[in-house]
Write a protein that holds these residues in place. Structure first.
Motif, short mmCIF file in Angstrom:
data_model
loop_
_atom_site.label_atom_id
_atom_site.label_comp_id
_atom_site.label_asym_id
_atom_site.label_seq_id
_atom_site.Cartn_x
_atom_site.Cartn_y
_atom_site.Cartn_z
N LYS A 165 4.05 4.68 3.46
CA LYS A 165 2.79 5.41 3.34
C LYS A 165 3.07 6.75 2.68
O LYS A 165 3.91 7.52 3.13
CB LYS A 165 2.14 5.64 4.71
CG LYS A 165 0.83 6.40 4.62
CD LYS A 165 0.11 6.46 5.95
CE LYS A 165 0.70 7.47 6.86
NZ LYS A 165 -0.13 7.74 8.05
N LEU A 166 2.36 7.02 1.59
CA LEU A 166 2.44 8.30 0.89
C LEU A 166 1.20 9.11 1.23
O LEU A 166 0.09 8.57 1.23
CB LEU A 166 2.48 8.09 -0.63
CG LEU A 166 3.50 7.10 -1.19
CD1 LEU A 166 3.31 6.99 -2.69
CD2 LEU A 166 4.88 7.51 -0.83
N VAL A 203 6.16 11.13 3.10
CA VAL A 203 6.45 9.70 3.07
C VAL A 203 6.79 9.24 4.48
O VAL A 203 7.59 9.87 5.17
CB VAL A 203 7.63 9.41 2.12
CG1 VAL A 203 7.96 7.93 2.12
CG2 VAL A 203 7.33 9.91 0.71
N THR A 204 6.16 8.14 4.89
CA THR A 204 6.40 7.57 6.20
C THR A 204 6.62 6.08 6.07
O THR A 204 5.88 5.41 5.33
CB THR A 204 5.17 7.80 7.13
OG1 THR A 204 4.78 9.16 7.07
CG2 THR A 204 5.49 7.43 8.56
N GLU A 205 7.62 5.55 6.78
CA GLU A 205 7.80 4.10 6.83
C GLU A 205 6.83 3.57 7.88
O GLU A 205 6.83 4.04 9.02
CB GLU A 205 9.24 3.75 7.20
CG GLU A 205 10.22 4.12 6.11
CD GLU A 205 11.66 3.77 6.47
OE1 GLU A 205 11.87 3.06 7.48
OE2 GLU A 205 12.55 4.22 5.75
N VAL A 206 6.01 2.61 7.49
CA VAL A 206 5.01 2.04 8.39
C VAL A 206 5.05 0.52 8.33
O VAL A 206 5.71 -0.06 7.48
CB VAL A 206 3.58 2.54 8.04
CG1 VAL A 206 3.47 4.04 8.22
CG2 VAL A 206 3.19 2.15 6.62
N LYS A 207 4.36 -0.11 9.26
CA LYS A 207 4.17 -1.56 9.24
C LYS A 207 2.69 -1.82 9.35
O LYS A 207 1.97 -1.09 10.02
CB LYS A 207 4.90 -2.22 10.40
CG LYS A 207 6.40 -2.13 10.31
CD LYS A 207 7.05 -2.83 11.47
CE LYS A 207 8.56 -2.73 11.38
NZ LYS A 207 9.21 -3.46 12.46
N GLY A 208 2.22 -2.86 8.71
CA GLY A 208 0.81 -3.18 8.78
C GLY A 208 0.54 -4.56 8.21
O GLY A 208 1.45 -5.27 7.80
N PHE A 209 -0.73 -4.91 8.21
CA PHE A 209 -1.11 -6.16 7.58
C PHE A 209 -2.52 -6.02 7.05
O PHE A 209 -3.30 -5.20 7.49
CB PHE A 209 -1.02 -7.35 8.56
CG PHE A 209 -2.07 -7.37 9.61
CD1 PHE A 209 -3.25 -8.06 9.43
CD2 PHE A 209 -1.88 -6.69 10.80
CE1 PHE A 209 -4.23 -8.08 10.40
CE2 PHE A 209 -2.86 -6.69 11.78
CZ PHE A 209 -4.03 -7.40 11.58
N GLY A 210 -2.81 -6.83 6.06
CA GLY A 210 -4.13 -6.90 5.45
C GLY A 210 -4.36 -8.35 5.12
O GLY A 210 -4.10 -9.23 5.93
#
Length: 112
Positions: free
Chosen positions: A60-61, A30-37
């Motif tokens: 993110k898994l 598990v990771t904490e991420v930032k993004g956009f779609g």
């Protein structure tokens, strides 16, 4: 084997983890991420000033499972992480050529 990568809303993490454990998933990263779609961020007000937040926090898994379990894992993530609102996330599935357990040297499905 399949590598399943899922980006989900952070508050859904524990619910998804419990559902995956219930169907036999024995581990995940598990990771904490930032993004956009299509969500493309949003605006917030901080100390009276409005500003744009271009990246939305996600979790993110990364899960490697046998081919036989992959469809069930995808379906479980989809059902559990769904809120019916924009920004629920994405799931990607990739083939894994090899897996090795470092401690024992076990390979592929035995290493999972």
């Amino acid at each position: 084997m399949k590598l399943i990568i899922a980006a989900i809303k952070p508050f859904k993490l524990e619910e998804v983890r419990e559902a995956l454990t219930a169907i036999g998933v024995r581990g995940m990263m598990v990771t904490e991420v930032k993004g956009f779609g299509s969500q493309s961020g949003h605006t917030e007000i901080y100390r009276g000033a409005e500003y744009a937040v271009n990246f939305v926090p996600k979790v993110k898994l990364e899960i490697v499972v046998s081919d036989a379990l992959a469809d069930q894992v995808i379906e479980t993530i989809q059902k559990t992480a769904k809120t019916d609102k924009i920004g629920d996330g994405k799931i990607f599935v990739l083939d894994v050529a090899q897996a090795v357990r470092v401690r024992t040297g076990e390979l592929n499905d035995d290493a999972l």
